[in-house]
Design a protein around this motif. Structure first.
Motif, mmCIF file in Angstrom:
data_model
loop_
_atom_site.group_PDB
_atom_site.id
_atom_site.type_symbol
_atom_site.label_atom_id
_atom_site.label_comp_id
_atom_site.label_asym_id
_atom_site.label_seq_id
_atom_site.Cartn_x
_atom_site.Cartn_y
_atom_site.Cartn_z
ATOM 1 N N LYS A 144 32.926 25.893 3.427
ATOM 2 C CA LYS A 144 33.353 24.506 3.637
ATOM 3 C C LYS A 144 32.317 23.534 3.078
ATOM 4 O O LYS A 144 32.664 22.551 2.418
ATOM 5 C CB LYS A 144 33.548 24.266 5.134
ATOM 6 N N ARG A 145 31.054 23.834 3.310
ATOM 7 C CA ARG A 145 29.971 22.945 2.886
ATOM 8 C C ARG A 145 29.400 23.311 1.523
ATOM 9 O O ARG A 145 28.596 22.585 0.966
ATOM 10 C CB ARG A 145 28.853 22.977 3.923
ATOM 11 N N SER B 186 28.385 28.885 3.996
ATOM 12 C CA SER B 186 29.426 27.973 4.470
ATOM 13 C C SER B 186 30.285 27.603 3.273
ATOM 14 O O SER B 186 29.863 26.835 2.408
ATOM 15 C CB SER B 186 28.813 26.715 5.093
ATOM 16 N N GLN C 261 32.123 26.742 11.523
ATOM 17 C CA GLN C 261 32.575 25.758 10.551
ATOM 18 C C GLN C 261 33.621 24.813 11.138
ATOM 19 O O GLN C 261 33.856 23.737 10.595
ATOM 20 C CB GLN C 261 33.123 26.464 9.308
ATOM 21 N N ASP D 224 31.366 22.408 12.705
ATOM 22 C CA ASP D 224 30.378 21.965 11.720
ATOM 23 C C ASP D 224 28.950 22.098 12.253
ATOM 24 O O ASP D 224 28.096 21.243 12.004
ATOM 25 C CB ASP D 224 30.656 20.513 11.304
#
Length: 633
Positions: free
Chosen positions: A493-494, A491, A60, A63
Motif C-alpha cells: 500500500k505504501r 507494505s 495496512q 496504517d
C-alpha cells in the motif's frame, strides 16, 4: 614525404550483460549516508536505552506497524515511522530482574523483557508476549478502533504467564501465529530450554502440544515461520504449516542440522486414550535446497533462516520462498529456494519413513497403512465420516506417534535454487518478495537482508525453459552502525520496505530511480522494473496506456532500441566519435561507464566502409574502459 592522414569512425556500444549470481557487484551501491541524502529512507531514532528490534507486525488497514524490542512495544505510522510514535514501556519486574542476575543469566543482557510475540487478537486488541527476564509474560494491548484514535496501552489486569507462548531465553528462535483467537507457537517451554514444542493455547480450542521428549517429533528445533492454508472447500481441512530446522538423526554420517516443514490440522483435538492433549495430525518432511557444481558435487544449503509466503491466483497453493545458508566452515554460501505447496502436499501424501534392518537405516514404509490415513483431518474431505480426532482408532494414533517423518523430501521448483550466493564474505539472513508490473511483463523482485547490515534488491529474470537469472539492482547500507538484518516487511500500500536489526529500524522506498543516472540509457540499462525513462528523468514506472514517452526494457536492457531520438546529453546508449589518426601513430581512447552491469565493446569502421569489426585490447592494457589503438593501413 608527409605521412598519410585518414579518419576512423569509432562506435562505442554499451550493453548490460546477464548476471546469474547475486555475489557479483550491484548496479548501484549506497552507503548509509548516501541513502539518507537520497531522501528515500527514514531511520527510527529511539531515545531510550533499548535494542533488539526483531518483531515486526504490519497492519495496512490501520496504517500502523507494531514493533517489539527490549522492554518496549511501539506503534508506528507506516507512512513515516518517526511521526508521533506510540510507546509502551514494559520492563520485567525489578525483583525478577534481580533474581535473573543472581541466577547467572545476565552475562549477555538476558535479564530484560524481550518482546517475542505480537499478534492481532481482534480489531481493537493485540496479544503480546515477552521473555520477562526468564519468566515469560503476556498481555492484551488496546490499540483502538482506528489509527486516528491515537491509543496504545496494556489492558489493566490482562497480564498472564507466557509459558508455552514465549521463550525464556531471548536468544532462542520462536514462531507464533494467532488464528481465530487461538495462538499457535513453536517455542522452548522450559527454563533450561530442553523441551521444545509446537503448542496451541488460548481461545475456544483445547490445548494441544507435540509429543514431549521424543526426538522423532522434534529434536532441538529452531522455529522460523508458518503459514495457514485452506486445503479444500471444507473448513475442516484447514492446516497450519510450520517451517523450522532441527538436528536430524536419520543420516548415515551422524547428527546434522536439516530444514523441515511440518503440518497439523487446525481442528485437531488430540486422542482419546493415546496422544491425549497431543497432536494426532503432526507430520514433517525435509526441505531440500541444493545445487550441483560443475564437478558433480552437490552442495546443500541446510540452514533455513527466513521465509516469505507469496500468494498466487490459486489460494490453496501459495509459494514459499526460503533463505538458506550452509553450516560448514570450509564453504560459506547462501541460497534462495522456492517451494510450491502442491509439491509439499504431494510429499505428505507419499510414503512414510521407517527405520528397520541392519543399522536401522531409514527406508520407505511398505506395510499396511491404517485408515484413515495418518495425518488426515477429521471431518475433512478425506475423512468424512469421523467428526473428531478423538474418534481415531488406536492403530492410527500409534502409527502417527512412531512415524511422524515422511520418506520423500520436498524439492524446490525446477529442483534448483532460484538464487545462489557463493564465494562471498557475507550471507543472507532475511527475505521479502514483491511482484512488480513492467512494460514487458511482471517480474519477481527479492529484497534480501545480509549479516553485514545491507539490503540487496535482486530482480529475477526469466532466461528460457524453467531457468532464471538474478540481477543485483541495488545494495544499500540501512543502518549507521552495521548490524545483521533481522526482519524485512513490505507494505504494498505504501510502496515501502521496513528493515529491522538489533540496532534499530529503517523505512525505505522500494525504488530510487534517479540514482541510476540522468540519461535514458542509464535508466534502460538498470533494468529495474520499478523504473522507466519518462522523457526527462528516470522515474517510477506505473502501468499506463500511453507508452510513447516511457522507455523501459527489463527483459533485454537494450538502450539501442529504447533510447533513439533523445538528445546527445541523455543518449549515452550509443555514442559515435570521429577520431583522426596519423599512420604509424596511436590514439588513446577512453569510456567511462556508470555501472558494473555495463560492458564495453569497441568497434572500428574505416572511412568509406560499411564494415565494422571489434577491436581487441592490446596485451599491455586489458582494461575495457581504455584502449590504445595503433594506426596502421
Amino acid at each position: 614525404m608527409l605521412p598519410s592522414v585518414f579518419s576512423l569512425l569509432l562506435l562505442l556500444v554499451l550493453k548490460a550483460p546477464l548476471n546469474g549470481w547475486a555475489s557479483k557487484p550491484p548496479r548501484v551501491f549506497l552507503s548509509y549516508r548516501d541513502l539518507m541524502e537520497s531522501r528515500s529512507a527514514r531511520s527510527f531514532s529511539f531515545g531510550f536505552n533499548t535494542s533488539d528490534y526483531r518483531i515486526l507486525l504490519l497492519d495496512q488497514d490501520q496504517d500502523r506497524m507494531y514493533v517489539g524490542s527490549r522492554d518496549y512495544l511501539l506503534s508506528l505510522d507506516l507512512g513515516n515511522i518517526n511521526r508521533e510514535p506510540l510507546i509502551i514501556h514494559w520492563p520485567a519486574p525489578l525483583n525478577r530482574h534481580k533474581e535473573c542476575l543472581m541466577a547467572g543469566r545476565g552475562r549477555a543482557d538476558e535479564c530484560y523483557n524481550y518482546m517475542r510475540v505480537i499478534q492481532p487478537l481482534n480489531r481493537t486488541h493485540l496479544y503480546a508476549c515477552g521473555t520477562g527476564a526468564y519468566q515469560p509474560q503476556c498481555a492484551l494491548v488496546y490499540r483502538g478502533w482506528r489509527s486516528e484514535d491515537y491509543v496504545f496501552r496494556i489492558v489493566s489486569g490482562s497480564l498472564e504467564s507466557g509459558k508455552g507462548r514465549s521463550p525464556y531465553d531471548p536468544k532462542q528462535e520462536n514462531m507464533a501465529v494467532m488464528i481465530d483467537g487461538v495462538l499457535y507457537a513453536g517455542v522452548q517451554v522450559d527454563y533450561m530450554g530442553t523441551d521444545a514444542a509446537l503448542f496451541r493455547t488460548m481461545g475456544h480450542k483445547l490445548p494441544i502440544r507435540s509429543e514431549q521428549y521424543d526426538s522423532r517429533w522434534l529434536n532441538e528445533p529452531l522455529f522460523v515461520g508458518s503459514l495457514v492454508v485452506s486445503e479444500s472447500s471444507f473448513k475442516e481441512d484447514d492446516k497450519l504449516y510450520v517451517l523450522f530446522r532441527e538436528r536430524s538423526l536419520e543420516g548415515e554420517n551422524g547428527p546434522a542440522m536439516l530444514s523441515r516443514i511440518a503440518r497439523v490440522c487446525l481442528n485437531d483435538e488430540g486422542g482419546l486414550r493415546s496422544l491425549v492433549g497431543k497432536w494426532t495430525s503432526f507430520l514433517k518432511a525435509r526441505l531440500v535446497c541444493s545445487v550441483i557444481g560443475q564437478d558433480g558435487v552437490e552442495t546443500s544449503f541446510d540452514q533455513l533462516r527466513d521465509i516469505f509466503i507469496r500468494p498466487t491466483q490459486d489460494k490453496h497453493n501459495p509459494l514459499i520462498y526460503g533463505v538458506f545458508t550452509t553450516l560448514g566452515s570450509v564453504f560459506r554460501g547462501s541460497a534462495v529456494c522456492v517451494y510450491s505447496l502442491a509439491d509439499v502436499r504431494a510429499v505428505f501424501n507419499g510414503p512414510f519413513a521407517h527405520k528397520e534392518g541392519h543399522g536401522y537405516q531409514m527406508t520407505a514404509y511398505t506395510g499396511k497403512t491404517p485408515y484413515p490415513r495418518p495425518g488426515a483431518c477429521a471431518g475433512g474431505f478425506s475423512v468424512p465420516g469421523i467428526r473428531s480426532s478423538k474418534h481415531f482408532g488406536e492403530d492410527v494414533l500409534r502409527f502417527v506417534r512412531t512415524h511422524p517423518l515422511m520418506y520423500s523430501s520436498v524439492y524446490p521448483v525446477n529442483r534448483r535454487p532460484l538464487l545462489v550466493l557463493s564465494d562471498a564474505s557475507y550471507t543472507y539472513t532475511s527475505i521479502a518478495v514483491d511482484r512488480v508490473p513492467a512494460a514487458d511483463g511482471e517480474y519477481t523482485v527479492l529484497f534480501l537482508g545480509t549479516d553485514r547490515g545491507t539490503v540487496q534488491k535482486v530482480m529475477i529474470l526469466p532466461k528460457g525453459d524453467n531457468e532464471t537469472e538474478g540481477l543485483v539492482l541495488e545494495e544499500v547500507e540501512v543502518f549507521r552502525v552495521p548490524s545483521p538484518i533481522k526482519n524485512l516487511r513490505i507494505s504494498s500500500k505504501r510502496h515501502q520496505l521496513y528493515v529491522s536489526s538489533d540496532a534499530g529500524l529503517t523505512q525505505l522506498s522500494l525504488h530510487r530511480c534517479s540514482g541510476y543516472g540522468d540519461s535514458c540509457a542509464d535508466c534502460c540499462l538498470a533494468r529495474d522494473p520499478y523504473c522507466a525513462w519518462d522523457g526527462k528523468a528516470c522515474a517510477r514506472y506505473t502501468p499506463s496506456p500511453t507508452r510513447r514517452s516511457r522507455r523501459q526494457d527489463v527483459k533485454n536492457g537494450d538502450p539501442l532500441r529504447q533510447c533513439r531520438g533523445y538528445n546527445t546529453k541523455v543518449d549515452r546508449g550509443v555514442s559515435e566519435r570521429l577520431q583522426i589518426g596519423v599512420e604509424g601513430g596511436s590514439v588513446f581512447l577512453q569510456c567511462d561507464t556508470h555501472s558494473p552491469l555495463e560492458s564495453v565493446t569497441w568497434l572500428l569502421q574505416r572511412e568509406g566502409s560499411q564494415h565494422r569489426r571489434e577491436v581487441r585490447h592490446t596485451t599491455d592494457n586489458t582494461d575495457p574502459h581504455h584502449l590504445t589503438l595503433p594506426f596502421t593501413v
